[in-house]
Design an enzyme around this catalytic site. Structure first.
Site, PDB file in Angstrom:
ATOM      1  N   ASP A  20      42.574  90.899  86.445  1.00 39.38           N
ATOM      2  CA  ASP A  20      41.967  89.570  86.554  1.00 39.38           C
ATOM      3  C   ASP A  20      42.006  89.083  87.997  1.00 39.38           C
ATOM      4  O   ASP A  20      41.032  88.514  88.501  1.00 39.38           O
ATOM      5  CB  ASP A  20      42.709  88.604  85.634  1.00 39.38           C
ATOM      6  CG  ASP A  20      42.189  87.183  85.743  1.00 39.38           C
ATOM      7  OD1 ASP A  20      41.006  86.962  85.479  1.00 39.38           O
ATOM      8  OD2 ASP A  20      42.986  86.297  86.100  1.00 39.38           O
TER       9      ASP A  20
ATOM     10  N   GLU B  50      39.274  94.097  82.315  1.00 38.36           N
ATOM     11  CA  GLU B  50      40.166  93.706  83.406  1.00 38.36           C
ATOM     12  C   GLU B  50      41.252  94.756  83.623  1.00 38.36           C
ATOM     13  O   GLU B  50      41.632  95.052  84.766  1.00 38.36           O
ATOM     14  CB  GLU B  50      40.786  92.342  83.110  1.00 38.36           C
ATOM     15  CG  GLU B  50      39.782  91.200  83.155  1.00 38.36           C
ATOM     16  CD  GLU B  50      40.353  89.882  82.670  1.00 38.36           C
ATOM     17  OE1 GLU B  50      39.743  88.838  82.944  1.00 38.36           O
ATOM     18  OE2 GLU B  50      41.417  89.882  82.000  1.00 38.36           O
TER      19      GLU B  50
END
Length: 227
Positions: free
Chosen positions: A49, A121
């Site tokens: 992320d 992610e």
């Protein structure tokens, strides 16, 4: 570690061959199938992320050198939010190689927005840890590229934009009401109505309540703009 043929094919789809293939396997392992000897992808998701955020922030600055922070922030949010990650994951068929427990497989986990977004992610983090920042950035820009160029001038999510529309007219915040649910338990379809205090409403259906709410809000905004 030797990768299975389907995961090797996935390497080809993302354009990166792992020197440490165990990183990719971990990125594709959901918590429903983890154990004391098999780590899941949550820690990689946390790192991925942040890597995605840095790459997107830099890309947006380079793409529009005159944009203000107020213009860049909503564009950034549109590119890094879970829906965008899940869309990219679907394009590279990430769901086909996810390692899931039986309960998640039976409930349609390979198609779930949250699971796909989290795994995307984690894959970013796996590439970063395997080869460093440059290869991770190259992969992200390749997979997200068209989205960066086409992100809307005002990329606020539709629910936020509809709430601001209502507030500007001294109305109460929009209400989102589930008006129907169909399909099997493992793959439900939700129909949500977005309603304003003044009486306007729009409905939308999707495989998650969150997506149906966003689509209903967008439809209602478009209707209001054209009124």
């Amino acid at each position: 570690m030797r990768l299975s043929a389907d995961i090797k094919a996935f390497e080809t789809r993302i354009g990166h061959t792992f020197k440490r293939p165990e990183l990719l396997v971990r990125a594709l392992t959901h918590g429903s199938v983890s154990s004391t000897t098999r780590a899941d992808n949550q820690r990689l998701e946390f790192l991925g992320d942040r890597v995605l955020g840095l790459v997107m922030a830099e890309a947006l600055l380079l793409d529009d050198t005159s944009a203000s922070e107020g213009q860049l922030a909503p564009r950034f949010n549109a590119l890094v939010r879970k829906e965008a990650c899940a869309e990219v994951a679907r394009e590279i068929d990430l769901g086909a190689v996810l390692k899931l427990g039986r309960s998640e497989m039976l409930s349609g986990g390979r198609r779930k927005l949250a699971l796909l977004g989290d795994a995307m992610e984690a894959v970013i983090a796996a590439v970063y840890r395997d080869a460093g920042f440059e290869p991770a950035r190259d992969m992200i820009l390749r997979l997200w590229g068209p989205r960066i160029q086409s992100v809307e001038e005002d990329a606020r999510d539709a629910k936020t934009a509809l709430q601001e529309w209502a507030q500007a007219r001294r109305q109460s915040p929009p209400q989102y009401v589930e008006v129907d649910r169909s399909g099997p338990d493992h793959a439900p379809v939700f129909t949500i109505a977005a309603r304003l205090e003044s009486g306007e409403e729009a409905k939308a259906s999707a495989g998650s309540k969150r997506q149906a709410e966003q689509t209903a809000a967008k439809t209602l905004l478009e209707r209001l703009d054209n009124a």
